[in-house]
Design a protein around this motif. Structure first.
Motif, PDB file in Angstrom:
ATOM      1  N   SER A   1      -5.236  -5.866  -8.418  1.00 52.74           N
ATOM      2  CA  SER A   1      -3.959  -5.924  -7.692  1.00 52.74           C
ATOM      3  C   SER A   1      -4.126  -6.476  -6.281  1.00 52.74           C
ATOM      4  O   SER A   1      -3.169  -6.974  -5.689  1.00 52.74           O
ATOM      5  N   GLY A   2      -5.327  -6.359  -5.727  1.00 47.85           N
ATOM      6  CA  GLY A   2      -5.531  -6.759  -4.338  1.00 47.85           C
ATOM      7  C   GLY A   2      -5.063  -5.694  -3.355  1.00 47.85           C
ATOM      8  O   GLY A   2      -5.041  -5.922  -2.154  1.00 47.85           O
ATOM      9  N   ILE A   3      -4.680  -4.535  -3.886  1.00 50.70           N
ATOM     10  CA  ILE A   3      -4.195  -3.435  -3.046  1.00 50.70           C
ATOM     11  C   ILE A   3      -5.243  -2.328  -3.057  1.00 50.70           C
ATOM     12  O   ILE A   3      -5.413  -1.646  -4.061  1.00 50.70           O
ATOM     13  N   GLN A   4      -5.959  -2.191  -1.948  1.00 51.05           N
ATOM     14  CA  GLN A   4      -6.956  -1.133  -1.802  1.00 51.05           C
ATOM     15  C   GLN A   4      -6.606  -0.374  -0.516  1.00 51.05           C
ATOM     16  O   GLN A   4      -6.958  -0.800   0.583  1.00 51.05           O
ATOM     17  N   PRO A   5      -5.888   0.749  -0.650  1.00 55.40           N
ATOM     18  CA  PRO A   5      -5.363   1.428   0.539  1.00 55.40           C
ATOM     19  C   PRO A   5      -6.398   2.165   1.393  1.00 55.40           C
ATOM     20  O   PRO A   5      -6.029   2.716   2.429  1.00 55.40           O
ATOM     21  N   THR A   6      -7.662   2.130   1.015  1.00 60.09           N
ATOM     22  CA  THR A   6      -8.675   2.660   1.936  1.00 60.09           C
ATOM     23  C   THR A   6      -8.969   1.660   3.046  1.00 60.09           C
ATOM     24  O   THR A   6      -9.599   2.007   4.032  1.00 60.09           O
ATOM     25  N   VAL A   7      -8.505   0.433   2.866  1.00 59.48           N
ATOM     26  CA  VAL A   7      -8.609  -0.593   3.899  1.00 59.48           C
ATOM     27  C   VAL A   7      -7.316  -0.514   4.713  1.00 59.48           C
ATOM     28  O   VAL A   7      -6.226  -0.809   4.177  1.00 59.48           O
ATOM     29  N   PRO A   8      -7.382  -0.091   5.968  1.00 56.82           N
ATOM     30  CA  PRO A   8      -6.158   0.174   6.742  1.00 56.82           C
ATOM     31  C   PRO A   8      -5.125  -0.944   6.736  1.00 56.82           C
ATOM     32  O   PRO A   8      -3.931  -0.680   6.574  1.00 56.82           O
ATOM     33  N   VAL A   9      -5.540  -2.196   6.872  1.00 58.13           N
ATOM     34  CA  VAL A   9      -4.567  -3.283   6.905  1.00 58.13           C
ATOM     35  C   VAL A   9      -3.848  -3.412   5.558  1.00 58.13           C
ATOM     36  O   VAL A   9      -2.647  -3.704   5.507  1.00 58.13           O
ATOM     37  N   LEU A  10      -4.543  -3.175   4.441  1.00 56.75           N
ATOM     38  CA  LEU A  10      -3.920  -3.253   3.120  1.00 56.75           C
ATOM     39  C   LEU A  10      -3.010  -2.050   2.866  1.00 56.75           C
ATOM     40  O   LEU A  10      -1.948  -2.179   2.247  1.00 56.75           O
ATOM     41  N   ARG A  11      -3.452  -0.885   3.347  1.00 55.93           N
ATOM     42  CA  ARG A  11      -2.601   0.313   3.223  1.00 55.93           C
ATOM     43  C   ARG A  11      -1.268   0.065   3.926  1.00 55.93           C
ATOM     44  O   ARG A  11      -0.207   0.344   3.374  1.00 55.93           O
ATOM     45  N   GLU A  12      -1.322  -0.437   5.140  1.00 59.45           N
ATOM     46  CA  GLU A  12      -0.115  -0.680   5.928  1.00 59.45           C
ATOM     47  C   GLU A  12       0.751  -1.765   5.294  1.00 59.45           C
ATOM     48  O   GLU A  12       1.981  -1.654   5.250  1.00 59.45           O
ATOM     49  N   LEU A  13       0.115  -2.812   4.775  1.00 57.00           N
ATOM     50  CA  LEU A  13       0.844  -3.945   4.222  1.00 57.00           C
ATOM     51  C   LEU A  13       1.524  -3.627   2.888  1.00 57.00           C
ATOM     52  O   LEU A  13       2.623  -4.107   2.618  1.00 57.00           O
ATOM     53  N   TYR A  14       0.875  -2.791   2.050  1.00 56.35           N
ATOM     54  CA  TYR A  14       1.338  -2.636   0.673  1.00 56.35           C
ATOM     55  C   TYR A  14       1.792  -1.243   0.260  1.00 56.35           C
ATOM     56  O   TYR A  14       2.327  -1.086  -0.842  1.00 56.35           O
ATOM     57  N   THR A  15       1.538  -0.209   1.059  1.00 55.87           N
ATOM     58  CA  THR A  15       1.905   1.131   0.609  1.00 55.87           C
ATOM     59  C   THR A  15       2.727   1.873   1.661  1.00 55.87           C
ATOM     60  O   THR A  15       2.708   1.545   2.843  1.00 55.87           O
ATOM     61  N   ILE A  16       3.395   2.891   1.192  1.00 55.05           N
ATOM     62  CA  ILE A  16       4.140   3.786   2.072  1.00 55.05           C
ATOM     63  C   ILE A  16       3.199   4.846   2.631  1.00 55.05           C
ATOM     64  O   ILE A  16       3.262   5.198   3.800  1.00 55.05           O
ATOM     65  N   ASP A  17       2.297   5.320   1.766  1.00 49.39           N
ATOM     66  CA  ASP A  17       1.510   6.511   2.087  1.00 49.39           C
ATOM     67  C   ASP A  17       0.087   6.499   1.530  1.00 49.39           C
ATOM     68  O   ASP A  17      -0.546   7.530   1.429  1.00 49.39           O
TER      69      ASP A  17
END
Length: 183
Positions: A144-160
């Motif tokens: 998916s390219g979404i890895q929310p342990t990476v802060p910039v990806l968490r902010e870009l793709y997730t709410i929480d």
């Protein structure tokens, strides 16, 4: 709309699990596991997409079980029950299995009656059972390219750290749409 399809998403219920819950949830609507809702789906669907498993890991209490299980009381068994029910209800129609995406808490061990598991164990079980039935898997965990342990990806793709925001939902829709074009 982009692919000329009409999505009917009244059977995906937030907070629910693939496996049957052994204790009562609050709210109790969380206990209507996937296979029960599959019974209510219209028989005339052109395709079915199954997207779940993260709640089984995060707050479910069913054991992981083993590949040979065939009841909704374990995660493996519930996957078998659901996939087989969908195959019988929609013979010859595409049944697409999507894995959970990454979660910022995915490495926390969640104890079950039969051991301790991380989210990737659930992803692997989903893929193993889907492979048994030769169901196509859109592996969001891997691509998916979404890895929310990476802060910039968490902010870009997730709410929480787990639930996708509008950008995350666009990524999921694009991945699913492109995946369906390969079928």
């Amino acid at each position: 709309e982009k692919y000329g399809l009409k999505a009917v998403n009244c059977y995906g219920v937030s907070g629910t699990r693939i496996a049957r819950q052994h204790s009562v949830s609050n709210p109790v609507s969380f206990d209507e596991y996937f296979s029960l809702r599959a019974d209510k789906m219209p028989a005339d669907a052109d395709a079915v997409v199954v997207f779940g498993g993260v709640n089984d890991y995060g707050h479910g209490d069913a054991p992981m079980g083993k590949f040979t299980d065939r009841t909704p009381d374990t995660f493996y068994g519930a996957c078998h029950e659901l996939y087989l029910k969908l195959i019988n209800k929609y013979p010859g129609k595409p049944i697409i299995i999507m894995t959970p995406m990454h979660w910022d808490r995915e490495l926390e061990l969640h104890g079950r009656p039969d051991g301790e598991y991380i989210l990737e164990d659930y992803v692997n079980a989903i893929k193993e059972v889907a492979r048994y039935y030769s169901l196509p898997v859109c592996d969001l965990f891997a691509s998916s390219g979404i890895q929310p342990t990476v802060p910039v990806l968490r902010e870009l793709y997730t709410i929480d750290g787990i639930h996708p925001n509008d950008n995350g939902n666009r990524v999921i829709a694009e991945k699913l749409g492109n995946f369906m074009l390969t079928l």
